[in-house]
Write a protein that holds these residues in place. Structure first.
Motif, PDB file in Angstrom:
ATOM      1  N   HIS A   1      23.702   4.418 -14.100  1.00 14.82           N
ATOM      2  CA  HIS A   1      24.070   4.842 -15.450  1.00 14.82           C
ATOM      3  C   HIS A   1      25.579   4.983 -15.636  1.00 14.82           C
ATOM      4  O   HIS A   1      26.025   5.480 -16.672  1.00 14.82           O
TER       5      HIS A   1
ATOM      6  N   ASP B   1      25.701   4.328  -9.003  1.00 10.98           N
ATOM      7  CA  ASP B   1      25.054   5.005 -10.130  1.00 10.98           C
ATOM      8  C   ASP B   1      24.652   3.986 -11.186  1.00 10.98           C
ATOM      9  O   ASP B   1      25.501   3.335 -11.798  1.00 10.98           O
TER      10      ASP B   1
ATOM     11  N   TYR C   1      20.363  10.521  -9.780  1.00 10.72           N
ATOM     12  CA  TYR C   1      20.863   9.661 -10.852  1.00 10.72           C
ATOM     13  C   TYR C   1      20.092   9.881 -12.150  1.00 10.72           C
ATOM     14  O   TYR C   1      20.560   9.525 -13.226  1.00 10.72           O
ATOM     15  N   ASP C   2      18.902  10.449 -12.035  1.00 11.50           N
ATOM     16  CA  ASP C   2      18.034  10.604 -13.204  1.00 11.50           C
ATOM     17  C   ASP C   2      18.120  11.981 -13.845  1.00 11.50           C
ATOM     18  O   ASP C   2      17.569  12.192 -14.928  1.00 11.50           O
TER      19      ASP C   2
ATOM     20  N   ASP D   1      28.060   3.158 -16.382  1.00  7.05           N
ATOM     21  CA  ASP D   1      28.715   2.546 -17.540  1.00  7.05           C
ATOM     22  C   ASP D   1      28.497   3.332 -18.827  1.00  7.05           C
ATOM     23  O   ASP D   1      29.197   3.108 -19.825  1.00  7.05           O
ATOM     24  N   LEU D   2      27.535   4.235 -18.808  1.00  7.77           N
ATOM     25  CA  LEU D   2      27.239   5.030 -20.004  1.00  7.77           C
ATOM     26  C   LEU D   2      28.127   6.251 -20.120  1.00  7.77           C
ATOM     27  O   LEU D   2      28.189   6.884 -21.173  1.00  7.77           O
ATOM     28  N   TYR D   3      28.833   6.592 -19.026  1.00 10.23           N
ATOM     29  CA  TYR D   3      29.626   7.814 -19.001  1.00 10.23           C
ATOM     30  C   TYR D   3      31.085   7.528 -19.326  1.00 10.23           C
ATOM     31  O   TYR D   3      31.644   6.539 -18.855  1.00 10.23           O
TER      32      TYR D   3
ATOM     33  N   ARG E   1      32.725  10.617 -15.388  1.00 13.72           N
ATOM     34  CA  ARG E   1      32.648   9.973 -14.081  1.00 13.72           C
ATOM     35  C   ARG E   1      33.491  10.731 -13.066  1.00 13.72           C
ATOM     36  O   ARG E   1      33.087  10.913 -11.908  1.00 13.72           O
TER      37      ARG E   1
END
Length: 227
Positions: free
Chosen positions: A50, A48, A86-87, A52-54, A59
């Motif tokens: 993204h 994924d 993922y988007d 690291d943003l969660y 997660r």
């Protein structure tokens, strides 16, 4: 071997320690196979862009949903729009209710999981108990098999709708006594064993349907007295 170790470490990273038990470890040892649903879900999360943003809880949530997809033949669902994208946030993935606005709360915690009548096939993974914010679990009219997972950590659950599947095993006391459970429907399955003796002790349950299973024994007296 290095790749396997990496995946094992990833599981420890995404699953909160409070959920990790010796049963989970044994489960992993049996299932460390490259095309196994658990491995596929771990790989999906690892890739994924993204991630690291969660926060950790998010997660965990995404991991469980990915595991459900792979475990329950997601490629063959009648509708799997946006699942594993993922988007597109998981709160906007397809839901049978059609009301995506009600899927998550303001903090993006999943509160409704509705995949009823969507050609799900397979066994519910016990990791579903990680979804502790879930209030509605609606998976009726599918082809679910195997035994019921433990729902005892899902203290927010209000509606548990698993009717019209092929589930086996027994119905646990801990499920009946979930503190906020209002509506329980497991009719038209292949459940066995005695009707839980704690059934009448629930202070929240308003609706119960156990029809067309293979329960044995007598109906507990406290159910009759409270009816």
């Amino acid at each position: 071997m290095q790749r396997i170790i990496c995946f094992v470490l990833l599981v420890f990273a995404i699953v909160a320690p409070s959920f990790w038990t010796p049963v989970d470890a044994a489960y992993l040892r049996r299932r460390l196979v490259e095309d196994d649903p658990l491995m596929q879900a771990m790989r999906w999360l690892e890739q994924d862009p993204h991630a690291d943003l969660y926060p950790q809880e998010r997660r965990n949530q995404r991991f469980v949903l990915a595991l459900l997809y792979y475990e329950l033949d997601g490629d063959d669902w009648y509708d799997n729009e946006d699942w594993l994208s993922y988007d597109v946030p998981e709160c906007e993935w397809f839901t049978s209710s059609g009301n995506q606005a009600a899927v998550c709360d303001d903090d993006d915690h999943l509160v409704v999981l509705d995949l009823s009548d969507n050609n799900l096939a397979g066994t519910l993974p016990h990791y579903i108990s990680i979804l502790t914010s879930l209030e509605v679990l609606q998976l009726s009219h599918n082809s679910l098999t195997g035994t019921l997972p433990a729902f005892d950590k899902m203290q927010s659950l209000e509606y548990l709708l698993l009717h019209n599947n092929s589930l086996t095993g027994s119905l646990s006391n801990s499920t009946i006594l979930l503190p906020n459970l209002l509506y329980l429907n497991v009719a038209d399955n292949e459940l066995t064993g005695s009707i839980p003796t704690t059934m009448g002790q629930s202070t929240s349950l308003k609706f119960l349907n156990l029809n067309n299973n293979f329960f044995n024994g007598t109906i507990p007296n406290d159910i009759i007295s409270n009816s």
